[in-house]
Enzyme design. Structure first.
Site, short mmCIF file in Angstrom:
data_model
loop_
_atom_site.label_atom_id
_atom_site.label_comp_id
_atom_site.label_asym_id
_atom_site.label_seq_id
_atom_site.Cartn_x
_atom_site.Cartn_y
_atom_site.Cartn_z
N CYS A 129 6.17 4.10 -4.07
CA CYS A 129 6.10 2.96 -3.16
C CYS A 129 7.42 2.85 -2.40
CB CYS A 129 5.84 1.68 -3.97
SG CYS A 129 6.15 0.15 -3.08
N HIS A 131 8.59 0.39 -0.86
CA HIS A 131 9.18 -0.95 -0.93
C HIS A 131 10.06 -1.16 -2.16
CE1 HIS A 131 5.36 -2.07 1.49
NE2 HIS A 131 6.34 -1.73 2.30
N HIS A 132 9.68 -0.52 -3.30
CA HIS A 132 10.43 -0.72 -4.54
C HIS A 132 10.88 0.58 -5.20
CE1 HIS A 132 7.75 -4.31 -4.11
NE2 HIS A 132 8.87 -4.92 -4.40
N GLN A 170 0.05 3.00 0.44
CA GLN A 170 -1.24 3.64 0.22
C GLN A 170 -2.08 3.68 1.49
OE1 GLN A 170 -3.26 2.48 -3.40
NE2 GLN A 170 -5.28 2.91 -2.54
N HIS A 198 -0.53 0.56 -8.89
CA HIS A 198 0.84 0.44 -8.38
C HIS A 198 1.74 -0.17 -9.43
CE1 HIS A 198 0.06 1.20 -3.94
NE2 HIS A 198 -1.16 1.18 -4.47
N CYS A 200 4.56 -1.33 -9.05
CA CYS A 200 5.26 -2.52 -8.55
C CYS A 200 4.45 -3.79 -8.84
CB CYS A 200 5.55 -2.41 -7.05
SG CYS A 200 4.09 -2.19 -6.02
#
Length: 239
Positions: A129, A131-132, A170, A198, A200
């Site tokens: 991911c 974002h994280h 995704q 996910h 996250c």
């Protein structure tokens, strides 16, 4: 870069330069195109190796700084080699940036008078991911309706690998796979469905262990014809 890291990087550069020189010292006739191509590939490989080692060195230093910022003793036995190991792992997780669809497909596109649906389902997928920087893991199902050309079945999995081994979301991953297949063989239509868990959402945040995310991209007749789309979705659901 500290003196030790600088010396290691300099030694590595000298080693790679010597390796390239050793590989290219063989005399090659100026009209030996095959030999020139071979030397070119060798040079490219050595340059890629040098770039890889340089990236590992730089990323290792940043990982060491992160561990220190977390309050860890980076000199204790269990962590001494962790920055380098983590750097190499990250390079593997993102190896899709250093691969291209053209190189992967190579000679695996075939002229074939087949006009029925081709499906490869439950292709394992691992990605990060963006974002994280934590994993999301799942499976990909791909279907396409050929238009006089077919793709080697294993290449569908390789396309998934190229795009999943990058920092991703995704939704974008799903579309990139579909678009790549469309550009490669111009089929009558393509359908891609991705189902993933996910980390996250599992390891942090809402911490929902059983949640799964499903995304789809339909192109061509898969988007325009409900019957074709339903056939594809039914087939990938069946065990």
């Amino acid at each position: 870069m500290n003196d030790i890291s600088g010396k290691l990087s300099q030694d590595r550069d000298l080693e790679l330069e010597a390796k390239l020189k050793a590989l290219t010292t063989g005399k090659t006739n100026s009209f030996d195109f095959e030999g020139e191509t071979k030397m070119s590939k060798i040079k490219k490989k050595v340059e890629e190796e040098a770039k890889y080692e340089s990236s590992v060195t730089e990323i290792s230093q940043h990982y060491k700084a992160v561990l220190g910022a977390l309050g860890e003793d980076t000199e204790r036995q269990g962590l001494q080699k962790t920055p380098e190991r983590a750097a190499k792992a990250m390079m593997f997780f993102t190896k899709g940036y250093r691969e291209s669809i053209a190189d992967v497909l190579n000679d695996a596109i075939f002229d074939e008078d087949h006009d029925e649906m081709v499906i490869v389902k439950d292709i394992e997928m691992f990605s990060l991911c963006e974002h994280h920087l934590v994993p999301f893991i799942g499976k990909v199902s791909i279907g396409y309706l050929p238009n006089k050309r077919v793709l080697g079945l294993s290449k569908l999995a390789r396309i998934v690998e190229i795009f999943s081994r990058r920092l991703q979301v995704q939704e974008r991953l799903t579309k990139q796979i579909a678009v790549a297949i469309t550009e490669a063989i111009q089929p009558a239509g393509v359908g891609v469905v991705v189902e993933a868990t996910h980390m996250c959402m599992v390891m942090r945040g809402v911490q929902k262990l059983n949640s799964r995310t499903v995304t789809s991209t339909m192109l061509g007749v898969f988007r325009e014809d409900p019957k074709t789309r339903e056939e594809f979705l039914t087939l990938i659901r069946n065990n």
